[in-house]
Design a protein around this motif. Structure first.
Motif, short mmCIF file in Angstrom:
data_model
loop_
_atom_site.label_atom_id
_atom_site.label_comp_id
_atom_site.label_asym_id
_atom_site.label_seq_id
_atom_site.Cartn_x
_atom_site.Cartn_y
_atom_site.Cartn_z
N LEU A 2 0.83 -1.20 0.00
CA LEU A 2 0.00 0.00 0.00
C LEU A 2 0.87 1.26 0.00
CD1 LEU A 2 -2.89 1.08 0.07
CD2 LEU A 2 -2.83 0.89 2.57
N ALA A 3 1.94 1.25 0.79
CA ALA A 3 2.84 2.40 0.82
C ALA A 3 3.53 2.62 -0.54
CB ALA A 3 3.90 2.22 1.91
N LEU A 4 3.90 1.52 -1.21
CA LEU A 4 4.48 1.64 -2.55
C LEU A 4 3.47 2.23 -3.53
CD1 LEU A 4 6.44 -1.74 -2.73
CD2 LEU A 4 7.46 0.54 -2.91
N MET A 5 2.23 1.79 -3.44
CA MET A 5 1.19 2.32 -4.33
C MET A 5 0.90 3.79 -4.04
SD MET A 5 -1.22 -1.10 -4.17
CE MET A 5 -2.64 -0.46 -5.05
N ASP A 6 1.04 4.18 -2.77
CA ASP A 6 0.78 5.57 -2.39
C ASP A 6 1.93 6.51 -2.72
OD1 ASP A 6 -1.73 5.01 -1.35
OD2 ASP A 6 -1.06 4.91 0.73
N ALA A 17 10.48 7.03 -2.77
CA ALA A 17 10.09 7.62 -1.49
C ALA A 17 10.11 6.57 -0.39
CB ALA A 17 8.70 8.24 -1.60
N VAL A 18 9.70 5.35 -0.70
CA VAL A 18 9.69 4.29 0.30
C VAL A 18 11.11 3.88 0.67
CG1 VAL A 18 9.10 1.86 0.73
CG2 VAL A 18 7.40 3.42 -0.27
N PHE A 19 11.95 3.65 -0.33
CA PHE A 19 13.28 3.12 -0.04
C PHE A 19 14.31 4.20 0.29
CE2 PHE A 19 11.26 -0.41 -2.41
CZ PHE A 19 11.21 -1.28 -1.32
N ASP A 20 13.87 5.44 0.32
CA ASP A 20 14.66 6.47 0.98
C ASP A 20 14.55 6.34 2.50
OD1 ASP A 20 15.65 7.65 -1.28
OD2 ASP A 20 14.19 9.28 -1.33
N ILE A 30 11.01 -5.91 9.44
CA ILE A 30 11.31 -5.82 10.86
C ILE A 30 10.41 -4.73 11.46
CG2 ILE A 30 13.66 -6.71 10.73
CD1 ILE A 30 14.66 -3.81 10.70
N ASN A 31 10.27 -4.73 12.77
CA ASN A 31 9.33 -3.79 13.38
C ASN A 31 9.65 -2.34 13.06
OD1 ASN A 31 8.25 -6.11 14.46
ND2 ASN A 31 8.24 -5.36 16.58
N ALA A 32 10.93 -1.96 13.16
CA ALA A 32 11.30 -0.57 12.89
C ALA A 32 10.91 -0.18 11.46
CB ALA A 32 12.79 -0.38 13.11
N GLY A 33 11.17 -1.08 10.51
CA GLY A 33 10.82 -0.79 9.13
C GLY A 33 9.33 -0.71 8.91
N ALA A 34 8.59 -1.61 9.55
CA ALA A 34 7.14 -1.61 9.37
C ALA A 34 6.49 -0.38 10.00
CB ALA A 34 6.54 -2.88 9.96
N ILE A 35 7.08 0.12 11.08
CA ILE A 35 6.57 1.35 11.68
C ILE A 35 6.77 2.53 10.72
CG2 ILE A 35 6.97 3.01 13.54
CD1 ILE A 35 7.59 0.52 15.33
N VAL A 36 7.94 2.60 10.10
CA VAL A 36 8.18 3.65 9.11
C VAL A 36 7.21 3.52 7.94
CG1 VAL A 36 9.83 4.58 7.45
CG2 VAL A 36 10.59 3.96 9.75
N ILE A 37 7.00 2.29 7.46
CA ILE A 37 6.06 2.05 6.37
C ILE A 37 4.67 2.53 6.76
CG2 ILE A 37 4.87 0.25 5.05
CD1 ILE A 37 7.68 0.84 4.02
N SER A 38 4.26 2.29 7.99
CA SER A 38 2.93 2.71 8.45
C SER A 38 2.79 4.22 8.37
CB SER A 38 2.69 2.24 9.89
OG SER A 38 2.66 0.83 9.96
N SER A 39 3.90 4.95 8.56
CA SER A 39 3.86 6.41 8.47
C SER A 39 3.69 6.91 7.05
CB SER A 39 5.13 7.01 9.07
OG SER A 39 6.25 6.85 8.19
N LEU A 40 3.95 6.03 6.07
CA LEU A 40 3.89 6.43 4.65
C LEU A 40 2.54 6.13 4.00
CD1 LEU A 40 7.42 5.16 3.52
CD2 LEU A 40 6.74 7.51 4.08
#
Length: 318
Positions: free
Chosen positions: A83-87, A92-95, A125-135
């Motif tokens: 969803l974050a990639l589509m948004d 932007a995601v992999f920055d 990982i949790n840290a990455g998924a939290i960042v993804i949730s912000s996107l």
């Protein structure tokens, strides 16, 4: 023999052999433990093991405790990534998150400080998924959470999917480590937005309740590169599904991802409620549940079941 006939015969073989496979794998349940660091998850039945497999026509094979309801936990991270990639698009995601396995536990924050530029190693990982949730796009926390839930409902073809309130509250009450990571990421300029709002979106998508059939249907969309083969509707761009499936192979089974790739050879994502989502690309979507976990946090009986099936049916991609 036609390809379609082969698939029908294969499903029949799976259906015939499944009771034996389930019985063999279920014997391992006593060797694992149900997750308890989120207190609500500790109520799960330790002896449960179920599976649902679905093909492109919607034909299904299931067995064991496949009707057990459980929360997605880390399995949800695959779909919030999509969803974050589509948004936002890839750049932007992999920055904000990397593309590499960590070699650390899924809830470790060790390398956030030790390895520059201080972004999470990957989205699973949790840290990455939290960042993804912000996107995830949305004008409010509620809109972001609602969009995520609706995306999951669409992929599962099940409008009744909902957040398990008890698990959500249990996660929120015991999330000191996740909060620590989120505040560190915020201070480091990686996480944007209010920390508590971002974590609320994260806790909610981890707490979405499903059954094996829902995971199988969601996996089926990934197995067919983002198109639901039953309806013919394209739901996710093929490129983003390629990215997600690659992460599933390299990072999807926590620190046992390499072993799983060797022994099973299929893209997969596990969660600490005992779920495993996997697929045979171009053929099947598969959902498994077995709440008794091994030392790496994966369903001990579920992994054994998938190893057995993959080897007997020659499903490995490698």
């Amino acid at each position: 023999m036609s390809d379609q006939l082969f698939k029908q015969d294969e499903l029949s073989l799976v259906q015939n052999r499944l009771p034996v496979w389930l019985e063999e794998s279920k014997q391992l349940c006593d060797k694992g433990k149900v997750a308890s660091y989120i207190p609500e998850l500790a109520h799960a039945p330790r002896q449960a093991l179920g599976i649902h497999l679905m093909d492109a026509s919607g034909k299904s094979v299931s067995g064991g405790d496949c009707g057990l309801s459980f929360t997605m936990q880390s399995i949800s991270k695959i779909f919030t990534l999509l969803l974050a990639l589509m948004d936002n698009g890839e750049k932007a995601v992999f920055d904000k998150v990397g593309m590499e396995p960590t070699g650390d536990n899924f809830n470790s924050m060790l390398k956030l400080e030790l390895v520059q530029p201080g972004i999470p190693f990957n989205p699973l990982i949790n840290a990455g998924a939290i960042v993804i949730s912000s996107l995830i796009a949305g004008g409010s926390t509620k809109e972001k959470a609602d969009r995520t839930l609706q995306f999951f409902r669409t992929l599962a073809n099940n409008d009744s999917l909902s957040v398990d309130k008890a698990v959500y509250e249990s996660e929120a009450e015991t999330a000191d480590l996740n909060r620590s990571m989120a505040y560190f990421l915020k201070d480091n300029g990686v996480l944007e937005g209010d920390v508590n709002d971002v974590l609320d979106v994260y806790f909610r998508h981890c707490s979405i309740q499903v059954q094996c059939k829902d995971l199988a249907r969601m996996a089926l969309v990934l197995a067919f590169d983002g198109t639901d083969p039953i309806t013919g509707v394209n739901l996710i761009p093929r490129r983003y599904v390629q990215i997600a499936k690659t992460f599933m192979v390299t990072c999807g089974m926590y620190n046992a991802s390499g072993e799983f790739a060797i022994e099973v050879g299929l893209p997969a994502k596990s969660g600490v409620a005992g779920g495993i989502l996997t697929m045979v690309p171009g053929r099947y979507g598969i959902g498994v549940v077995g709440p008794s976990l091994n030392a790496k946090g994966n369903s001990i009986a579920g992994v054994h079941l998938l190893e057995t099936m993959s080897k007997e049916m020659d499903w490995s991609l490698f």
